[in-house]
Design a protein around this motif. Structure first.
Motif, PDB file in Angstrom:
ATOM      1  N   ASN A   1       0.698  -0.568  -0.351  1.00  0.00           N
ATOM      2  CA  ASN A   1       0.205   0.030  -0.454  1.00  0.00           C
ATOM      3  C   ASN A   1       1.259   0.872  -0.179  1.00  0.00           C
ATOM      4  O   ASN A   1       0.821   2.293  -0.444  1.00  0.00           O
ATOM      5  CB  ASN A   1      -1.015   0.161   0.922  1.00  0.00           C
ATOM      6  CG  ASN A   1      -2.179   1.375   0.884  1.00  0.00           C
ATOM      7  OD1 ASN A   1      -2.869   0.896   0.401  1.00  0.00           O
ATOM      8  ND2 ASN A   1      -2.042   2.032   2.000  1.00  0.00           N
ATOM      9  N   LEU A   2       1.600   0.789   0.942  1.00  0.00           N
ATOM     10  CA  LEU A   2       3.199   2.615   0.896  1.00  0.00           C
ATOM     11  C   LEU A   2       3.313   2.666  -0.815  1.00  0.00           C
ATOM     12  O   LEU A   2       3.731   3.908  -1.406  1.00  0.00           O
ATOM     13  CB  LEU A   2       3.822   1.812   1.060  1.00  0.00           C
ATOM     14  CG  LEU A   2       5.397   2.836   1.404  1.00  0.00           C
ATOM     15  CD1 LEU A   2       5.087   4.045   1.969  1.00  0.00           C
ATOM     16  CD2 LEU A   2       6.930   2.175   1.857  1.00  0.00           C
ATOM     17  N   ALA A   3       3.600   1.276  -1.350  1.00  0.00           N
ATOM     18  CA  ALA A   3       4.019   2.270  -3.007  1.00  0.00           C
ATOM     19  C   ALA A   3       3.296   2.669  -3.921  1.00  0.00           C
ATOM     20  O   ALA A   3       3.058   3.093  -4.829  1.00  0.00           O
ATOM     21  CB  ALA A   3       4.734   0.251  -3.597  1.00  0.00           C
TER      22      ALA A   3
ATOM     23  N   GLY B   1      10.968   2.299  -2.790  1.00  0.00           N
ATOM     24  CA  GLY B   1      11.724   2.909  -3.855  1.00  0.00           C
ATOM     25  C   GLY B   1      10.853   2.462  -4.933  1.00  0.00           C
ATOM     26  O   GLY B   1      11.217   3.645  -5.244  1.00  0.00           O
ATOM     27  N   ILE B   2       9.946   1.792  -5.188  1.00  0.00           N
ATOM     28  CA  ILE B   2       9.139   1.779  -6.286  1.00  0.00           C
ATOM     29  C   ILE B   2       8.701   4.241  -5.324  1.00  0.00           C
ATOM     30  O   ILE B   2       8.211   4.749  -6.769  1.00  0.00           O
ATOM     31  CB  ILE B   2       8.267   1.102  -6.499  1.00  0.00           C
ATOM     32  CG1 ILE B   2       8.604  -0.475  -6.493  1.00  0.00           C
ATOM     33  CG2 ILE B   2       6.961   1.543  -7.591  1.00  0.00           C
ATOM     34  CD1 ILE B   2       7.417  -1.713  -6.399  1.00  0.00           C
TER      35      ILE B   2
ATOM     36  N   GLN C   1       8.789   7.478  -7.972  1.00  0.00           N
ATOM     37  CA  GLN C   1       7.422   8.315  -8.799  1.00  0.00           C
ATOM     38  C   GLN C   1       7.700   9.564  -7.609  1.00  0.00           C
ATOM     39  O   GLN C   1       7.000  10.591  -8.764  1.00  0.00           O
ATOM     40  CB  GLN C   1       6.572   7.582  -8.029  1.00  0.00           C
ATOM     41  CG  GLN C   1       6.273   6.244  -8.398  1.00  0.00           C
ATOM     42  CD  GLN C   1       5.159   5.256  -7.789  1.00  0.00           C
ATOM     43  OE1 GLN C   1       4.566   5.897  -7.020  1.00  0.00           O
ATOM     44  NE2 GLN C   1       4.864   4.074  -8.356  1.00  0.00           N
ATOM     45  N   LEU C   2       7.751   9.933  -6.309  1.00  0.00           N
ATOM     46  CA  LEU C   2       8.216  11.464  -6.054  1.00  0.00           C
ATOM     47  C   LEU C   2       8.987  12.047  -7.123  1.00  0.00           C
ATOM     48  O   LEU C   2       8.571  13.553  -7.020  1.00  0.00           O
ATOM     49  CB  LEU C   2       8.268  11.276  -4.620  1.00  0.00           C
ATOM     50  CG  LEU C   2       7.601  10.825  -4.320  1.00  0.00           C
ATOM     51  CD1 LEU C   2       7.686  10.005  -2.218  1.00  0.00           C
ATOM     52  CD2 LEU C   2       6.189  10.989  -4.004  1.00  0.00           C
ATOM     53  N   GLN C   3      10.174  10.868  -7.293  1.00  0.00           N
ATOM     54  CA  GLN C   3      11.662  12.080  -7.430  1.00  0.00           C
ATOM     55  C   GLN C   3      10.826  12.306  -9.530  1.00  0.00           C
ATOM     56  O   GLN C   3      11.434  13.960  -9.427  1.00  0.00           O
ATOM     57  CB  GLN C   3      12.486  11.389  -7.338  1.00  0.00           C
ATOM     58  CG  GLN C   3      13.131  11.095  -6.380  1.00  0.00           C
ATOM     59  CD  GLN C   3      14.472   9.731  -6.443  1.00  0.00           C
ATOM     60  OE1 GLN C   3      14.409   9.057  -7.153  1.00  0.00           O
ATOM     61  NE2 GLN C   3      14.895   9.479  -4.734  1.00  0.00           N
TER      62      GLN C   3
ATOM     63  N   ARG D   1      12.035  16.425  -3.313  1.00  0.00           N
ATOM     64  CA  ARG D   1      13.269  15.327  -2.513  1.00  0.00           C
ATOM     65  C   ARG D   1      12.739  14.187  -1.408  1.00  0.00           C
ATOM     66  O   ARG D   1      11.493  14.379  -0.874  1.00  0.00           O
ATOM     67  CB  ARG D   1      13.898  16.818  -1.298  1.00  0.00           C
ATOM     68  CG  ARG D   1      14.864  17.315  -2.515  1.00  0.00           C
ATOM     69  CD  ARG D   1      15.043  19.102  -1.507  1.00  0.00           C
ATOM     70  NE  ARG D   1      14.087  19.612  -0.810  1.00  0.00           N
ATOM     71  CZ  ARG D   1      13.987  19.691   0.552  1.00  0.00           C
ATOM     72  NH1 ARG D   1      15.251  19.216   1.183  1.00  0.00           N
ATOM     73  NH2 ARG D   1      13.264  20.361   0.944  1.00  0.00           N
ATOM     74  N   VAL D   2      13.656  13.127  -2.582  1.00  0.00           N
ATOM     75  CA  VAL D   2      13.109  12.067  -0.928  1.00  0.00           C
ATOM     76  C   VAL D   2      14.405  11.413  -0.219  1.00  0.00           C
ATOM     77  O   VAL D   2      15.567  11.202  -0.987  1.00  0.00           O
ATOM     78  CB  VAL D   2      12.850  10.940  -2.472  1.00  0.00           C
ATOM     79  CG1 VAL D   2      11.636  10.033  -1.420  1.00  0.00           C
ATOM     80  CG2 VAL D   2      11.378  11.597  -3.438  1.00  0.00           C
ATOM     81  N   THR D   3      13.915  10.416   0.631  1.00  0.00           N
ATOM     82  CA  THR D   3      15.226  10.018   1.352  1.00  0.00           C
ATOM     83  C   THR D   3      14.478   8.680   1.832  1.00  0.00           C
ATOM     84  O   THR D   3      13.418   8.921   2.606  1.00  0.00           O
ATOM     85  CB  THR D   3      15.656  11.411   2.639  1.00  0.00           C
ATOM     86  OG1 THR D   3      16.062  12.318   2.251  1.00  0.00           O
ATOM     87  CG2 THR D   3      16.828   9.975   3.504  1.00  0.00           C
ATOM     88  N   VAL D   4      15.303   7.594   1.619  1.00  0.00           N
ATOM     89  CA  VAL D   4      14.409   6.568   1.763  1.00  0.00           C
ATOM     90  C   VAL D   4      15.570   6.020   3.375  1.00  0.00           C
ATOM     91  O   VAL D   4      16.895   5.751   3.113  1.00  0.00           O
ATOM     92  CB  VAL D   4      15.053   5.485   0.600  1.00  0.00           C
ATOM     93  CG1 VAL D   4      13.914   3.962   1.518  1.00  0.00           C
ATOM     94  CG2 VAL D   4      13.720   5.539  -0.114  1.00  0.00           C
ATOM     95  N   ILE D   5      15.279   5.779   4.276  1.00  0.00           N
ATOM     96  CA  ILE D   5      15.720   5.463   5.638  1.00  0.00           C
ATOM     97  C   ILE D   5      14.799   4.017   5.647  1.00  0.00           C
ATOM     98  O   ILE D   5      14.126   3.825   6.063  1.00  0.00           O
ATOM     99  CB  ILE D   5      15.227   6.179   6.119  1.00  0.00           C
ATOM    100  CG1 ILE D   5      15.922   7.905   6.456  1.00  0.00           C
ATOM    101  CG2 ILE D   5      16.371   6.339   7.925  1.00  0.00           C
ATOM    102  CD1 ILE D   5      14.888   8.597   7.748  1.00  0.00           C
TER     103      ILE D   5
END
Length: 407
Positions: free
Chosen positions: A273-275, A322-323, A327-329, A334-338
């Motif tokens: 659902n996050l994706a 990452g998916i 999409q947001l980029q 500006r996106v950060t995946v932690i």
């Protein structure tokens, strides 16, 4: 495919004959779409018998976005260790002569209600919920699970329901229990797409009931016409141009506590659902995605008609984060995946450790002041600061691929 360790060619196994020794579920064994043993998908999973592309048998889940060979399905449904399964396949001692395991879906099968009937039940359940108070089981649960969280920070999409019926996986009515309600709403929606229920005891603990696979059954998603469909729960009342996203509410509230309610935080139930997050992105300049570090799963390029393009190992939480990030980029965010550096450890666990260490440092400072009337000179204080600096240098137990977030 030959497993190098166990020396078993899983593609040579006659799965139509072997799988019924392990699993008892007519719908799954028929190859029709049904409930997924790996996630909460209700009609997203199916066994693909003897794929047209290569003649091998595999499985595919549209919600997980993953697939693989039937060994993983046996492991997930029966709980058998992989080594034991491979031994039985190699020796052709399928399930050691034991009765097959009945498959119990994570969520119960959809009832034959109309979409409007389901929406009516969702509305009634939400309307009977009340604001979370300090003496409620919900606050007892959250404050124990997330140190440093304040009740005045809670957002509009969470409520306390005094009592909902709990039914076990075999249909037994266990009685009524307090519930932590989470409403998932999509962009532009005025009503819930679905509700997530977390059943609690009056003392604020999760109810002790287990599902058919021996895992906690305290959390249940309510039946709805379209499922969560990218809906999210606004966990806190902060308004900011930075948005943090998590899978679970507890992880989200750990982020709220860490940032002291300075940024908006939403949860989305699970990685699938996050994706698909359906949020009005025009309200945000920056998005921080806290990805769960799940165990590795084999992902095949398998389409709905059974074609395949090979297999790779992925961690579902990081993969789906990452998916969304891509999409947001693509729309200029500006996106950060932690991502956690430890499998099975989420940010809620890390925050509890950080909070405890902060308390240790504060206690060290207080002891120094009480003895000397000044701070910053004792080895005890220096040691406490060193521990905290080390924790921050490690990202609080999290890695931030490509970008970093200030502690």
């Amino acid at each position: 495919m030959i497993d190098s360790e166990m020396r078993v060619d899983v593609n040579a196994v006659d799965w139509m004959e072997v799988l019924p020794f392990y699993i008892q579920d007519a719908k799954m064994l028929s190859g029709r779409w049904g409930a997924c043993p790996f996630c909460s998908g209700e009609d997203t999973f199916r066994i693909v018998w003897r794929r047209k592309s290569d003649g091998n048998t595999g499985w595919y889940c549209a919600k997980c976005g993953t697939g693989g060979n039937p060994v993983a399905v046996i492991h997930e449904v029966t709980g058998k260790p992989y080594g034991e399964i491979y031994y039985e396949l190699r020796e052709k001692r399928y399930n050691q002569g034991k009765a097959p395991t009945t498959f119990h879906p994570v969520v119960s099968a959809r009832s034959e209600m109309s979409p409007e009937q389901k929406r009516k039940i969702l509305r009634a359940t939400w309307d009977r919920g009340v604001s979370i108070t300090e003496d409620s089981p919900v606050w007892k649960y959250l404050s124990r699970r997330v140190p440093g969280l304040k009740i005045e920070w809670l957002g509009p999409d969470v409520r306390y329901h005094p009592g909902l019926s709990f039914k076990s996986h075999d249909g037994k009515d266990e009685g009524k229990f307090p519930v932590f309600l989470q409403r998932l709403v999509g962009a532009g929606d005025k009503v819930a797409r679905t509700l997530q229920r977390c059943y609690l005891t009056p003392d604020g603990e999760k109810v002790p009931f287990l599902n058919g696979k021996g895992k906690s059954a305290a959390k249940k998603q309510m039946s709805s016409p379209d499922g969560p469909a990218g809906g999210s729960t606004r966990l806190n009342n902060a308004v900011s141009r930075t948005l943090a996203l998590t899978e679970g509410a507890e992880t989200g509230y750990a982020v709220v506590a860490k940032f002291e309610n300075r940024i908006e935080v939403r949860s989305l139930l699970d990685c699938g659902n996050l994706a698909r997050a359906d949020i009005d992105w025009s309200n945000y300049d920056r998005v921080i995605i806290f990805a769960d570090r799940d165990r590795e799963q084999e992902r095949r390029g398998v389409s709905g008609n059974g074609s395949t393009t090979g297999a790779t190992k992925v961690r579902p939480g990081e993969f789906h984060a990452g998916i969304l990030a891509k999409q947001l980029q693509a729309i200029g965010k500006r996106v950060t995946v932690i991502a956690s550096v430890v499998e099975g450890v989420d940010f809620c666990d890390i925050w509890s450790l950080q909070y405890a260490r902060r308390a240790e440092v504060s206690a060290s400072r207080a002891r120094v002041k009480s003895r000397s009337g000044r701070s910053g000179t004792s080895k005890e204080l220096q040691g406490g600061n060193s521990q905290l600096s080390s924790l921050r240098a490690q990202g609080g137990g999290y890695s931030t691929p490509g970008q970093t977030v200030a502690a």
